[in-house]
Write an enzyme that holds these catalytic residues in place. Sequence first.
Site, PDB file in Angstrom:
ATOM      1  CB  SER A 142      44.607   8.533  22.317  1.00 14.70           C
ATOM      2  OG  SER A 142      44.238   9.653  21.519  1.00 14.70           O
ATOM      3  CD  GLU A 177      20.852   6.764  19.616  1.00 15.18           C
ATOM      4  OE1 GLU A 177      21.325   7.790  20.131  1.00 15.18           O
ATOM      5  OE2 GLU A 177      21.559   5.879  19.097  1.00 15.18           O
ATOM      6  CG  HIS A 225      24.026  10.826  11.504  1.00 14.54           C
ATOM      7  ND1 HIS A 225      22.917  11.637  11.595  1.00 14.54           N
ATOM      8  CD2 HIS A 225      24.133  10.199  12.699  1.00 14.54           C
ATOM      9  CE1 HIS A 225      22.381  11.500  12.800  1.00 14.54           C
ATOM     10  NE2 HIS A 225      23.104  10.629  13.488  1.00 14.54           N
ATOM     11  NE  ARG A 271      22.624   6.396  13.125  1.00 13.67           N
ATOM     12  CZ  ARG A 271      23.666   6.525  13.911  1.00 13.67           C
ATOM     13  NH1 ARG A 271      24.868   6.190  13.479  1.00 13.67           N
ATOM     14  NH2 ARG A 271      23.529   6.982  15.141  1.00 13.67           N
ATOM     15  CG  HIS A 308      27.637   9.178  11.523  1.00 11.33           C
ATOM     16  ND1 HIS A 308      28.120  10.214  12.295  1.00 11.33           N
ATOM     17  CD2 HIS A 308      27.073   8.294  12.378  1.00 11.33           C
ATOM     18  CE1 HIS A 308      27.846   9.966  13.570  1.00 11.33           C
ATOM     19  NE2 HIS A 308      27.235   8.802  13.649  1.00 11.33           N
ATOM     20  NE  ARG A 361      27.877   3.218  13.703  1.00  9.55           N
ATOM     21  CZ  ARG A 361      27.338   4.145  14.490  1.00  9.55           C
ATOM     22  NH1 ARG A 361      26.935   3.826  15.707  1.00  9.55           N
ATOM     23  NH2 ARG A 361      27.207   5.384  14.081  1.00  9.55           N
TER      24      ARG A 361
END
Length: 526
Positions: free
Chosen positions: A11, A111, A235, A283, A344, A379
């Site tokens: 959800s 970022e 992360h 990252r 992460h 990512r």
Amino acid sequence: MTDSDVLIVGSGAAGLTAALNLADRYRVTVLAKGALNEGSTAWAQGGIAAVLEPGDTFANHVEDTMVAGAGLNDRGVVEFVVERAPAAIERLRALGVPFAEEDGALHLTREGGHSHRRIVHVADATGWAVQVALQRAAEAHPNITLVPDQVAIDLATGRHEERYSGAGRVWGVYALDRGTGTVRVHTARATILATGGAGRTYLFSTAPRGATGDGIAMAWRAGARISNMEFMQFHPTCLYNLEVKNFLITEAVRGEGGRLINPVTGKRFMTYYDADRMELAPRDVVARAIDAEIKRYGLDYVHLDISHQPPDFVRGHFPNIYEKLIGLGIDMTTQPIPVVPAQHYTCGGIVVDRDGRTDLPGLYAAGECTQSGLHGANRLASNSLLECFVYGEAAAAHIAAHWDELPPPPPIRAWDESRVTDSDEEVVIKQNWTEIRRFMWNYVGIVRTTKRLERARHRIRMLNEEVSDYYGHFRVTPDLIELRNLLQTAELIVRSALHRHESRGLHYTLDYPQMLEKAEDTVLVP
């Protein structure tokens, strides 16, 4: 048995996006493992990447994504997602997501790994605002049924038909109802897995408690291919605090000028690891740099310092983080924040095509449980929520376009509990859960070796026997279901990591420090 046109497991952003795109024509049931807002979406602080700044281009966003992904991304998929980002943002605004604005335009932050400011956000709690808006719209739709506290156990396939079939078609899921303690079968013509990642395979993770790789493990057991599970993103900056676990300090703190400092030397150490990009390096680079500093100096943490910025600026951009830290006795406007890397994001997962289709007829998947080709070996920041919106919509569109090809479910056998009893040894589950998370952190973490990976594989083999025996003798509980999926996911991660004889993106091994010329996905076939 409950029957609907389309069943969605999860959800969060991907699941609710798919539901809203289908509900005008079909009856949709959405299952949540716990409360409807307990998934990863609600935890996302950073934002959503989209080309909106003058001078920025789709080509720039594509290239940034490819660079971060170490060339393993599918360029066609990256273009597909990036080009749909601005429209996704507009749809979210129409649903009432209150994105930050400045001078009448969306405020864009930057970022790590991004060449331009392109992150739309709601202060430092974007995911929560998105979850609220999507959930509100879903709750208001008469064709969407939201069912919390349903712990999915396994996919219902042709093997579970009253008249056995080996065709492999998926007809829904078996799920344990937390309230009643009974297992129900939920059937549908099409099933979408939007179950999130597998962060809780690791001791330290920013993921919510329920991120135990459920969809990945269920799809694998049902016969779907799984890809690139070795690419676990860590992360760089999770708050180091012995009382508060898993509190993320968003990448945007570095995007707005935060500096990484060695608390012993007092020096800004990224200059030694990536002098050009410094704290805005991807990252994997930043996480390995912090890991190296911690190991070299025997530290528990490093410092992230944004106290050189005006206090009003810091409080205005990061109100939730500021309040959380103040409650812990840390004033980020005057003090550095102690941080450590933590698991992460799961970059690998169920193999899907551009329509969100898996290998199994009737089964789709979207979001962090998938390997779509978008992320490659690492990512890029704020591409994750974006993937949820694009692929949730893509899966819904394909289901609608091919509805006549989706047959109604046949009679499915009820869950069989005739040969099991209630467990009197819950301690076994807790012990095994802890053991998995510890050896995955120590042996399959930020920096790997073949010897450590083989040690992890050996422990997984022993635990597989124990957990399989336990599962066969006792009634299922939420903890047992999660332990089974956690162990399966750990096995897929270790198998994938042992298969890759190079260092690329998030997979860094001391035994194969070089990156091979040819980028190839790791694809595991059941």
